[in-house]
Design a protein around this motif. Structure first.
Motif, PDB file in Angstrom:
ATOM      1  N   GLY A 136       0.799  -1.211   0.000  1.00 26.81           N
ATOM      2  CA  GLY A 136       0.000   0.000   0.000  1.00 26.81           C
ATOM      3  C   GLY A 136       0.831   1.260   0.000  1.00 26.81           C
ATOM      4  O   GLY A 136       2.024   1.253  -0.333  1.00 26.81           O
ATOM      5  N   ASN A 137       0.214   2.362   0.399  1.00 27.40           N
ATOM      6  CA  ASN A 137       0.902   3.649   0.349  1.00 27.40           C
ATOM      7  C   ASN A 137       0.339   4.625   1.361  1.00 27.40           C
ATOM      8  O   ASN A 137      -0.759   4.427   1.906  1.00 27.40           O
ATOM      9  N   LEU A 138       1.098   5.680   1.590  1.00 32.06           N
ATOM     10  CA  LEU A 138       0.708   6.746   2.504  1.00 32.06           C
ATOM     11  C   LEU A 138       0.755   8.081   1.776  1.00 32.06           C
ATOM     12  O   LEU A 138       1.684   8.325   0.997  1.00 32.06           O
ATOM     13  N   VAL A 139      -0.249   8.914   2.039  1.00 32.97           N
ATOM     14  CA  VAL A 139      -0.282  10.272   1.500  1.00 32.97           C
ATOM     15  C   VAL A 139      -0.381  11.243   2.672  1.00 32.97           C
ATOM     16  O   VAL A 139      -1.316  11.175   3.471  1.00 32.97           O
ATOM     17  N   LEU A 140       0.593  12.114   2.774  1.00 33.35           N
ATOM     18  CA  LEU A 140       0.602  13.162   3.792  1.00 33.35           C
ATOM     19  C   LEU A 140      -0.064  14.412   3.248  1.00 33.35           C
ATOM     20  O   LEU A 140       0.251  14.854   2.145  1.00 33.35           O
ATOM     21  N   ALA A 183       3.155  13.271  -0.731  1.00 32.20           N
ATOM     22  CA  ALA A 183       2.456  14.346  -0.022  1.00 32.20           C
ATOM     23  C   ALA A 183       1.757  15.264  -1.006  1.00 32.20           C
ATOM     24  O   ALA A 183       2.224  15.456  -2.139  1.00 32.20           O
ATOM     25  N   VAL A 184       0.645  15.827  -0.581  1.00 31.69           N
ATOM     26  CA  VAL A 184       0.034  16.959  -1.265  1.00 31.69           C
ATOM     27  C   VAL A 184       0.292  18.196  -0.417  1.00 31.69           C
ATOM     28  O   VAL A 184       0.348  18.112   0.815  1.00 31.69           O
ATOM     29  N   ALA A 185       0.463  19.331  -1.066  1.00 30.91           N
ATOM     30  CA  ALA A 185       0.777  20.570  -0.353  1.00 30.91           C
ATOM     31  C   ALA A 185      -0.213  21.661  -0.741  1.00 30.91           C
ATOM     32  O   ALA A 185      -0.024  22.349  -1.744  1.00 30.91           O
ATOM     33  N   PRO A 186      -1.277  21.831   0.027  1.00 36.89           N
ATOM     34  CA  PRO A 186      -2.195  22.941  -0.221  1.00 36.89           C
ATOM     35  C   PRO A 186      -1.582  24.264   0.231  1.00 36.89           C
ATOM     36  O   PRO A 186      -0.668  24.300   1.049  1.00 36.89           O
ATOM     37  N   ALA A 187      -2.125  25.348  -0.308  1.00 36.95           N
ATOM     38  CA  ALA A 187      -1.890  26.684   0.227  1.00 36.95           C
ATOM     39  C   ALA A 187      -3.125  27.043   1.065  1.00 36.95           C
ATOM     40  O   ALA A 187      -3.773  26.159   1.621  1.00 36.95           O
ATOM     41  N   PHE A 188      -3.449  28.323   1.167  1.00 40.38           N
ATOM     42  CA  PHE A 188      -4.589  28.743   1.987  1.00 40.38           C
ATOM     43  C   PHE A 188      -5.863  28.065   1.489  1.00 40.38           C
ATOM     44  O   PHE A 188      -6.255  28.228   0.332  1.00 40.38           O
ATOM     45  N   THR A 189      -6.498  27.292   2.368  1.00 38.18           N
ATOM     46  CA  THR A 189      -7.686  26.518   2.022  1.00 38.18           C
ATOM     47  C   THR A 189      -8.762  26.801   3.059  1.00 38.18           C
ATOM     48  O   THR A 189      -8.479  26.859   4.266  1.00 38.18           O
ATOM     49  N   ILE A 190      -9.986  26.954   2.616  1.00 41.10           N
ATOM     50  CA  ILE A 190     -11.088  27.286   3.518  1.00 41.10           C
ATOM     51  C   ILE A 190     -11.531  26.035   4.273  1.00 41.10           C
ATOM     52  O   ILE A 190     -12.109  25.104   3.697  1.00 41.10           O
ATOM     53  N   THR A 191     -11.241  25.989   5.567  1.00 37.83           N
ATOM     54  CA  THR A 191     -11.642  24.887   6.436  1.00 37.83           C
ATOM     55  C   THR A 191     -12.057  25.466   7.784  1.00 37.83           C
ATOM     56  O   THR A 191     -11.972  26.677   8.009  1.00 37.83           O
ATOM     57  N   ASP A 192     -12.464  24.592   8.703  1.00 37.48           N
ATOM     58  CA  ASP A 192     -12.781  25.057  10.053  1.00 37.48           C
ATOM     59  C   ASP A 192     -11.573  25.736  10.694  1.00 37.48           C
ATOM     60  O   ASP A 192     -11.708  26.720  11.422  1.00 37.48           O
ATOM     61  N   LEU A 193     -10.385  25.221  10.424  1.00 36.72           N
ATOM     62  CA  LEU A 193      -9.164  25.763  11.010  1.00 36.72           C
ATOM     63  C   LEU A 193      -8.887  27.194  10.552  1.00 36.72           C
ATOM     64  O   LEU A 193      -8.335  27.999  11.304  1.00 36.72           O
ATOM     65  N   TYR A 236       4.322   4.718  -9.985  1.00 41.08           N
ATOM     66  CA  TYR A 236       5.762   5.005 -10.114  1.00 41.08           C
ATOM     67  C   TYR A 236       6.121   6.350  -9.483  1.00 41.08           C
ATOM     68  O   TYR A 236       7.118   6.961  -9.812  1.00 41.08           O
ATOM     69  N   VAL A 237       5.283   6.794  -8.544  1.00 44.80           N
ATOM     70  CA  VAL A 237       5.496   8.078  -7.873  1.00 44.80           C
ATOM     71  C   VAL A 237       5.700   7.819  -6.386  1.00 44.80           C
ATOM     72  O   VAL A 237       4.816   7.275  -5.712  1.00 44.80           O
ATOM     73  N   THR A 238       6.851   8.198  -5.873  1.00 47.18           N
ATOM     74  CA  THR A 238       7.086   8.096  -4.432  1.00 47.18           C
ATOM     75  C   THR A 238       8.111   9.137  -3.996  1.00 47.18           C
ATOM     76  O   THR A 238       8.963   9.565  -4.786  1.00 47.18           O
ATOM     77  N   GLY A 239       7.988   9.566  -2.748  1.00 54.62           N
ATOM     78  CA  GLY A 239       8.899  10.557  -2.194  1.00 54.62           C
ATOM     79  C   GLY A 239       8.709  11.946  -2.753  1.00 54.62           C
ATOM     80  O   GLY A 239       9.599  12.793  -2.639  1.00 54.62           O
ATOM     81  N   THR A 240       7.539  12.222  -3.306  1.00 56.39           N
ATOM     82  CA  THR A 240       7.328  13.507  -3.967  1.00 56.39           C
ATOM     83  C   THR A 240       6.276  14.343  -3.248  1.00 56.39           C
ATOM     84  O   THR A 240       5.486  13.830  -2.452  1.00 56.39           O
ATOM     85  N   VAL A 241       6.279  15.636  -3.544  1.00 58.00           N
ATOM     86  CA  VAL A 241       5.293  16.572  -3.006  1.00 58.00           C
ATOM     87  C   VAL A 241       4.551  17.197  -4.179  1.00 58.00           C
ATOM     88  O   VAL A 241       5.171  17.814  -5.054  1.00 58.00           O
ATOM     89  N   LEU A 242       3.248  17.024  -4.208  1.00 60.21           N
ATOM     90  CA  LEU A 242       2.406  17.599  -5.252  1.00 60.21           C
ATOM     91  C   LEU A 242       1.755  18.862  -4.704  1.00 60.21           C
ATOM     92  O   LEU A 242       0.902  18.801  -3.814  1.00 60.21           O
ATOM     93  N   ASN A 243       2.154  20.023  -5.230  1.00 59.52           N
ATOM     94  CA  ASN A 243       1.548  21.280  -4.801  1.00 59.52           C
ATOM     95  C   ASN A 243       0.150  21.401  -5.393  1.00 59.52           C
ATOM     96  O   ASN A 243      -0.029  21.330  -6.612  1.00 59.52           O
ATOM     97  N   VAL A 244      -0.831  21.569  -4.512  1.00 53.03           N
ATOM     98  CA  VAL A 244      -2.221  21.775  -4.925  1.00 53.03           C
ATOM     99  C   VAL A 244      -2.606  23.120  -4.337  1.00 53.03           C
ATOM    100  O   VAL A 244      -3.311  23.232  -3.339  1.00 53.03           O
ATOM    101  N   ASP A 245      -2.119  24.184  -4.987  1.00 48.15           N
ATOM    102  CA  ASP A 245      -2.039  25.485  -4.328  1.00 48.15           C
ATOM    103  C   ASP A 245      -2.478  26.651  -5.198  1.00 48.15           C
ATOM    104  O   ASP A 245      -2.203  27.806  -4.874  1.00 48.15           O
TER     105      ASP A 245
END
Length: 257
Positions: A136-140, A183-193, A236-245
Motif C-alpha cells: 500500500g501507500n501513505l499520503v501526507l 504528499a500533497v501541499a495545499p496553500a490557503f484553504t477554507i476549512t474550520d481551522l 511510479y510516484v514516491t517521495g514527492t510533493v504535489l503542490n495543490v495550491d
C-alpha cells in the motif's frame, strides 16, 4: 467528488483528522470510489456526522489522539481486526501555533510538535507493517509552509518541514519493499481551522494575491489529488510533493504589480 474514477473497491483507507475540512472531503471521495474508510479525530460527534447514512460495514470511526503512541497502536489493531488489513493511510491531522517565535508558549509548541511531528512519526511507524503487507501507500496532507518560510508561523513551519524530511527518508527505505509515500501541499484553504481568517476579506485578499487562479482553495480541490497519489495511476510516484495550491509556489514571492 472526483471527475475521474479510481478503483478502491475492497481497499481499506485510514484518514486521520477525517471529521472536517480536507479530511472530510477525502473521506467522502474514497467512499465514492468504493473504499472502506477508517476515520480518526478527537471529536467523535464530527466523525459520526461525516459518515451519517453510509453503510456501517464500510466505515469505522475511532476517537484518537494522534500524538499518543499507545492510542495509535490501539487504532492499528482495531483496523486489523475489523478489516483485516490496511491499504492507504492519509495523514491529515494537523496542529497550528501562530505568532512570532517569541510569542509561542512552551505549551503551544508542545501541542503543535506533538501532533505534527510525534503523531506523524507514530502513525508512520505503526502502519508501515500493514502497508508493506498490502503493498500500500501513505499520503501526507502537507502544506506550502513545509517548503518555505511564512511570517508569524515559525513553530508550524518547523513541524511541517520535519514531516517532509521524515516522509522522504522513509520513502527511500520502503520503496524496495513496495510501499510508496507522497504528499500533497495545499496553500490557503477554507476549512474550520481557517474560518476566522476566511471571514476577514482583507486577509483573504492578501492570500489570493499570491494565487494565480484567483481564489482560495477548497477541501474539494485537495481530495482528488490525494486519491490520485493513492491510486495505481501513481504507481511510479514516491517521495514527492504535489503542490495543490492554485499556483502559489510558482511565485518568487515578489509583489504582484
Amino acid at each position: 467528488m472526483t471527475h475521474n474514477s479510481y478503483d478502491f473497491a475492497g481497499k481499506t483507507v485510514l484518514v486521520t483528522g477525517g471529521g472536517t475540512g480536507i479530511g472530510l472531503a477525502t473521506v467522502r471521495a474514497f467512499l465514492d470510489n468504493g473504499a472502506n474508510v477508517v476515520l480518526t479525530g478527537r471529536r467523535k460527534e464530527k466523525l459520526e456526522e461525516a459518515v451519517d447514512g453510509v453503510d456501517p460495514a464500510r466505515v469505522l470511526t475511532v476517537s484518537t489522539d494522534i500524538g499518543d503512541r499507545a492510542q495509535i497502536g490501539d487504532l492499528v489493531r482495531h483496523i486489523s481486526s475489523t478489516f483485516g488489513g490496511l491499504d492507504v493511510v492519509v495523514a491529515n491531522a494537523s496542529g497550528f501555533a501562530p505568532g512570532p517565535i517569541t510569542d509561542v508558549s512552551s505549551e503551544d509548541w508542545e501541542t503543535v510538535r506533538r501532533t505534527n511531528v510525534d503523531g506523524f512519526f507514530h502513525l508512520v511507524q505503526a502502519t508501515l507493517p500493514l502497508l508493506e503487507a498490502s503493498q500500500g501507500n501513505l499520503v501526507l496532507v502537507s502544506s506550502v509552509s513545509a517548503q518555505a518560510g511564512d511570517w508569524g508561523q515559525s513553530a508550524y513551519n518547523a513541524t511541517k518541514h520535519a514531516q517532509l524530511g521524515l516522509l522522504r527518508s522513509v520513502a527511500l527505505d520502503y520503496g524496495p519493499k513496495g510501499v510508496r509515500l507522497n504528499a500533497v501541499a495545499p496553500a490557503f484553504t477554507i476549512t474550520d481551522l481557517t474560518a476566522d481568517m476566511a471571514a476577514d476579506s482583507d486577509v483573504v485578499d492578501s492570500f489570493v494575491d499570491r494565487v494565480t487562479l484567483g481564489r482560495p482553495g477548497q477541501p474539494e480541490d485537495i481530495a482528488p489529488a490525494v486519491l490520485f497519489l493513492a491510486s495505481a495511476d501513481a504507481a511510479y510516484v514516491t517521495g514527492t510533493v504535489l503542490n495543490v495550491d492554485g499556483g502559489t509556489m510558482a511565485s518568487t514571492g515578489q509583489p504582484h504589480l
